[in-house]
Every structure is written in structure tokens, then in C-alpha cells.
Design a protein around this motif. Structure first.
Motif, mmCIF file in Angstrom:
data_model
loop_
_atom_site.group_PDB
_atom_site.id
_atom_site.type_symbol
_atom_site.label_atom_id
_atom_site.label_comp_id
_atom_site.label_asym_id
_atom_site.label_seq_id
_atom_site.Cartn_x
_atom_site.Cartn_y
_atom_site.Cartn_z
ATOM 1 N N VAL A 120 -4.072 -3.248 3.469
ATOM 2 C CA VAL A 120 -3.006 -2.510 4.136
ATOM 3 C C VAL A 120 -2.734 -1.258 3.314
ATOM 4 C CG1 VAL A 120 -0.604 -2.529 4.890
ATOM 5 C CG2 VAL A 120 -2.004 -4.595 5.132
ATOM 6 N N ARG A 122 -0.455 2.184 2.930
ATOM 7 C CA ARG A 122 0.757 2.899 3.330
ATOM 8 C C ARG A 122 0.577 4.375 3.004
ATOM 9 N NH1 ARG A 122 6.790 0.750 2.102
ATOM 10 N NH2 ARG A 122 5.957 -0.822 3.539
ATOM 11 N N GLU A 135 4.673 2.225 16.254
ATOM 12 C CA GLU A 135 3.978 1.012 15.838
ATOM 13 C C GLU A 135 3.052 0.545 16.957
ATOM 14 O OE1 GLU A 135 4.967 -3.183 13.568
ATOM 15 O OE2 GLU A 135 6.592 -1.830 14.136
ATOM 16 N N SER A 149 0.167 -0.194 11.958
ATOM 17 C CA SER A 149 0.581 -1.600 11.847
ATOM 18 C C SER A 149 1.971 -1.763 11.256
ATOM 19 C CB SER A 149 -0.436 -2.386 10.992
ATOM 20 O OG SER A 149 -0.575 -1.802 9.709
ATOM 21 N N GLY A 150 2.515 -0.702 10.696
ATOM 22 C CA GLY A 150 3.870 -0.730 10.154
ATOM 23 C C GLY A 150 4.400 0.685 10.108
ATOM 24 N N GLU A 157 1.894 2.469 8.037
ATOM 25 C CA GLU A 157 0.851 1.631 7.459
ATOM 26 C C GLU A 157 -0.269 1.414 8.461
ATOM 27 O OE1 GLU A 157 3.291 -1.134 4.248
ATOM 28 O OE2 GLU A 157 2.877 -1.934 6.258
ATOM 29 N N SER A 159 -3.945 -1.118 8.750
ATOM 30 C CA SER A 159 -4.674 -2.244 8.170
ATOM 31 C C SER A 159 -6.162 -1.976 8.323
ATOM 32 C CB SER A 159 -4.289 -3.551 8.873
ATOM 33 O OG SER A 159 -2.901 -3.797 8.708
#
Length: 199
Positions: A120, A122, A135, A149-150, A157, A159
Motif C-alpha cells: 500500500v 500513500r 475512493e 484504495s484510501g 493510497e 494498493s
């Protein structure tokens, strides 16, 4: 137009600073296999025009000042590794998402969290771009089509699966690495269409 599916990782073999632009020579055997003068190749997500194709599987391209300032290409050095993708063919599958190769800004890696099979990552998100990122939506990072993913107010973020880690420069992008960002063009068109019209 591109899809954000990187075809190969190339290498910068020469860089010539020419005042308000730079000339790059990049080695990429796959993308040069059928390249011709005037073709488009995305380099770390930036759409560039092929000036010359050389017999040693390199191509040259001119990068204007605006692109050097708006993207990470101004920081490229000889020996640097870059993600390469040829322009999409009309009859090809759209494996990623619609990518223009027009970088909206840059971010930098602020964290890498490894898991057993993926990582992951960021990335800092410029506030001017945050309204276009959602998202589970798409974003292009250094030319790679990825799913968000975030999401926070100044970061997002992604992944990265083993294939992405192995076949793109993102596998080596450590904390602090500057990356090119292109948000989903559809979000920008929707914003423009919904904006109040002035006479």
C-alpha cells in the motif's frame, strides 16, 4: 490517448538542456519496435512526441519548459528509469482507464506499507486536485492506471499488486519519490459542465 497499462520500463540514456526545453533520449526496445517520427509515447505518464527513432532501440523527444515545470520530467537524469506506453490503438482493449498523458500535478510518496503479496503506497495529493479523486476511482501515477484504495484530505493510497511492483517504476518508488499525477478527465469535464456559465 493511453490506458495506463505500462508496456515496459525504459532508461534515460541522454539529456540535453536547451534553454527553455530539454531533449531526452530514452531506450525502450518494445515501444520503439514500431515507433515513427510524430508518434506519441507516454513517459512516466507524460504524452511526448517521438522526434527520432535510432537503431539502438532509443527514441528522442523534446520536452518544453511547461512540461518540465509541471511534471517530474525536469528532474530526470541519465540512467533514470521511466514507465513507457505507446498510444492506444482504436481496436485495443481498454485495460486501465482513459489516460490523456496530460499531467495535472505532482505528488510524492509519503509511506509504503508492505503486506505479504502487495504494497500500500500513500501519496501526497495537492489540494487543487483533491476534489477530482474519489475512493475506488481511477488515478494515474507515473503513467500507471491505479484504483484509489484510501483517501484523506491531502493524500490518497493505492494498493500495488506484484505485477505492478515488478513491471513498473512504482516497485522502487521509495518515500520521498516525486510522481506525476493525472486525475480522471471525466471528473474535470463534469465539474466544467456543472459550473455556472458567465456571459
Amino acid at each position: 490517448m493511453f490506458t495506463g497499462i505500462v508496456e515496459e520500463v525504459g532508461e534515460v540514456v541522454a539529456k540535453e538542456d536547451l534553454g527553455d526545453f530539454a531533449r531526452l533520449a530514452i531506450r525502450g526496445p518494445l515501444v520503439t519496435s514500431d515507433a515513427r517520427h510524430g508518434d506519441s509515447i507516454a513517459v512516466n505518464g507524460v504524452c511526448l512526441t517521438v522526434v527520432e527513432v535510432r537503431p539502438d532501440a532509443t527514441f528522442t523527444t523534446d520536452v518544453i519548459g511547461e512540461t518540465l515545470n509541471r511534471s517530474s520530467l525536469g528532474r530526470l537524469a541519465v540512467g533514470g528509469r521511466v514507465n513507457l506506453e505507446r498510444a492506444a490503438a482504436v481496436n485495443s482493449r481498454l485495460g486501465g482507464h482513459i489516460v490523456q498523458g496530460h499531467v495535472d500535478g505532482t505528488g510524492h510518496v509519503i509511506a509504503r506499507t508492505p503486506s505479504e503479496r502487495w504494497v500500500v503506497v500513500r501519496i501526497a495529493l495537492p489540494t487543487a486536485l483533491s476534489r477530482y479523486v474519489v475512493e475506488k476511482g481511477s488515478i494515474t501515477v507515473d503513467g500507471v492506471s491505479l484504483t484509489v484504495s484510501g483517501l484523506g484530505h491531502d493524500w490518497f493510497e493505492v494498493s500495488l499488486i506484484p505485477t505492478t511492483l515488478d513491471l513498473t517504476t512504482l516497485g522502487r518508488a521509495e518515500v520521498g519519490t516525486l510522481v506525476n499525477l493525472e486525475v480522471d478527465v471525466i471528473a474535470k469535464y463534469v465539474e466544467r459542465l456543472l459550473a455556472p456559465q458567465s456571459d
